[in-house]
Design a protein around this motif. Sequence first.
Motif, PDB file in Angstrom:
ATOM      1  N   HIS A   1       0.824  -1.209   0.000  1.00  0.00           N
ATOM      2  CA  HIS A   1       0.000   0.000   0.000  1.00  0.00           C
ATOM      3  C   HIS A   1       0.859   1.261   0.000  1.00  0.00           C
ATOM      4  CE1 HIS A   1      -3.116   2.874   0.829  1.00  0.00           C
ATOM      5  NE2 HIS A   1      -2.560   3.197   1.987  1.00  0.00           N
ATOM      6  N   ALA A   2       1.943   1.271   0.791  1.00  0.00           N
ATOM      7  CA  ALA A   2       2.790   2.466   0.864  1.00  0.00           C
ATOM      8  C   ALA A   2       3.412   2.800  -0.486  1.00  0.00           C
ATOM      9  CB  ALA A   2       3.887   2.279   1.914  1.00  0.00           C
ATOM     10  N   ALA A   3       3.744   1.760  -1.259  1.00  0.00           N
ATOM     11  CA  ALA A   3       4.321   1.969  -2.590  1.00  0.00           C
ATOM     12  C   ALA A   3       3.248   2.152  -3.655  1.00  0.00           C
ATOM     13  CB  ALA A   3       5.217   0.783  -2.962  1.00  0.00           C
ATOM     14  N   GLY A   4       2.021   1.735  -3.353  1.00  0.00           N
ATOM     15  CA  GLY A   4       0.924   1.894  -4.292  1.00  0.00           C
ATOM     16  C   GLY A   4       0.985   0.954  -5.479  1.00  0.00           C
ATOM     17  N   GLN A   5       1.614  -0.218  -5.303  1.00  0.00           N
ATOM     18  CA  GLN A   5       1.753  -1.147  -6.420  1.00  0.00           C
ATOM     19  C   GLN A   5       2.157  -2.534  -5.916  1.00  0.00           C
ATOM     20  OE1 GLN A   5       5.544  -0.491  -8.755  1.00  0.00           O
ATOM     21  NE2 GLN A   5       5.618   1.351  -7.491  1.00  0.00           N
ATOM     22  N   PHE A   6       2.058  -3.516  -6.821  1.00  0.00           N
ATOM     23  CA  PHE A   6       2.580  -4.844  -6.531  1.00  0.00           C
ATOM     24  C   PHE A   6       4.103  -4.820  -6.676  1.00  0.00           C
ATOM     25  CE2 PHE A   6      -1.806  -5.953  -7.387  1.00  0.00           C
ATOM     26  CZ  PHE A   6      -2.040  -7.040  -6.547  1.00  0.00           C
ATOM     27  N   LEU A   7       4.790  -5.496  -5.768  1.00  0.00           N
ATOM     28  CA  LEU A   7       6.240  -5.579  -5.816  1.00  0.00           C
ATOM     29  C   LEU A   7       6.693  -7.033  -5.773  1.00  0.00           C
ATOM     30  CD1 LEU A   7       7.348  -2.762  -3.321  1.00  0.00           C
ATOM     31  CD2 LEU A   7       7.232  -2.640  -5.812  1.00  0.00           C
ATOM     32  N   LEU A   8       7.772  -7.312  -6.475  1.00  0.00           N
ATOM     33  CA  LEU A   8       8.454  -8.604  -6.373  1.00  0.00           C
ATOM     34  C   LEU A   8       9.540  -8.476  -5.320  1.00  0.00           C
ATOM     35  CD1 LEU A   8       8.969 -10.025  -9.982  1.00  0.00           C
ATOM     36  CD2 LEU A   8       7.988 -11.250  -8.031  1.00  0.00           C
ATOM     37  N   GLU A   9       9.523  -9.384  -4.338  1.00  0.00           N
ATOM     38  CA  GLU A   9      10.443  -9.272  -3.214  1.00  0.00           C
ATOM     39  C   GLU A   9      10.939 -10.652  -2.787  1.00  0.00           C
ATOM     40  OE1 GLU A   9       8.596  -7.236   0.072  1.00  0.00           O
ATOM     41  OE2 GLU A   9       7.153  -6.251  -1.254  1.00  0.00           O
ATOM     42  N   VAL A  10      12.081 -10.667  -2.107  1.00  0.00           N
ATOM     43  CA  VAL A  10      12.481 -11.873  -1.390  1.00  0.00           C
ATOM     44  C   VAL A  10      11.721 -11.896  -0.069  1.00  0.00           C
ATOM     45  CG1 VAL A  10      14.765 -12.012  -2.454  1.00  0.00           C
ATOM     46  CG2 VAL A  10      14.464 -10.697  -0.338  1.00  0.00           C
ATOM     47  N   PRO A  11      11.547 -13.071   0.552  1.00  0.00           N
ATOM     48  CA  PRO A  11      10.830 -13.138   1.831  1.00  0.00           C
ATOM     49  C   PRO A  11      11.536 -12.326   2.911  1.00  0.00           C
ATOM     50  CG  PRO A  11      11.053 -15.321   0.853  1.00  0.00           C
ATOM     51  CD  PRO A  11      11.917 -14.401   0.044  1.00  0.00           C
TER      52      PRO A  11
ATOM     53  N   GLU B   1      12.515  -3.213 -13.152  1.00  0.00           N
ATOM     54  CA  GLU B   1      11.235  -3.874 -12.874  1.00  0.00           C
ATOM     55  C   GLU B   1      11.132  -4.332 -11.424  1.00  0.00           C
ATOM     56  OE1 GLU B   1       9.758  -6.497 -16.295  1.00  0.00           O
ATOM     57  OE2 GLU B   1      11.908  -6.310 -16.731  1.00  0.00           O
ATOM     58  N   ILE B   2      12.250  -4.597 -10.782  1.00  0.00           N
ATOM     59  CA  ILE B   2      12.279  -4.914  -9.353  1.00  0.00           C
ATOM     60  C   ILE B   2      12.785  -3.672  -8.635  1.00  0.00           C
ATOM     61  CG2 ILE B   2      13.452  -6.259  -7.564  1.00  0.00           C
ATOM     62  CD1 ILE B   2      13.303  -8.667  -9.375  1.00  0.00           C
TER      63      ILE B   2
END
Length: 207
Positions: free
Chosen positions: A84-94, A179-180
């Motif tokens: 929500h803070a970034a306002g988008q879907f993100l690809l992340e490591v756990p 993209e990441i």
Amino acid sequence: MPKQIAAPAKKTTRRRGKAEVLSSKLAYNGKLFKVFKDQVREPGAEDAHLREVIRHNGSVVILAVDAKTGSRDPLIVMERQYRHAAGQFLLEVPAGKMEEGEKRLPAAKRELLEETGFRARKWTKLVRYFASPGFLGEWMQVFLAEELTAGQAAPEADENLEIVMMRLSDVLEMIHSGEILDGKTIVSVLFYARMLDENRKQKRKTV
């Protein structure tokens, strides 16, 4: 044309010590973190300044690597989730927040299992870093998790995660193409890729 000669780098005196905290007031006490307003006199400074600092129990980052299909381009366990803070879907490591009084390695093992269902037989500290030291007191420890076995994930109620297995080369390409965007993912993956490259160079030297 005269040859350009680079000027020698100026020597700087490294400042040490901690700030003198003149006062500290709890401004916000939330579910995940607290915000303090500190009046501090920092090393080398004569005047005191107000610093607003976010503090919580700390976080761990897990770079989970599956090299069964090849150590040169292993699979990386990634998560796609809406931030929500970034306002988008993100690809992340756990990654995840530590419980009060919890040690970092047990926290990393717990977070990996809860979020992805994976367990790892081999754990190694990779690197630690401050994510945003201007206002965030937290530093993050990255663990390398290897020799994975799959299991059942049990994410928290507010965690809507999609687990994605990606080749290291693909993750690197997405980092370089922009993209990441997740900081902990960029730090941990680039550090790991450089470590692999250094290990290969050392092996070639010894052959």
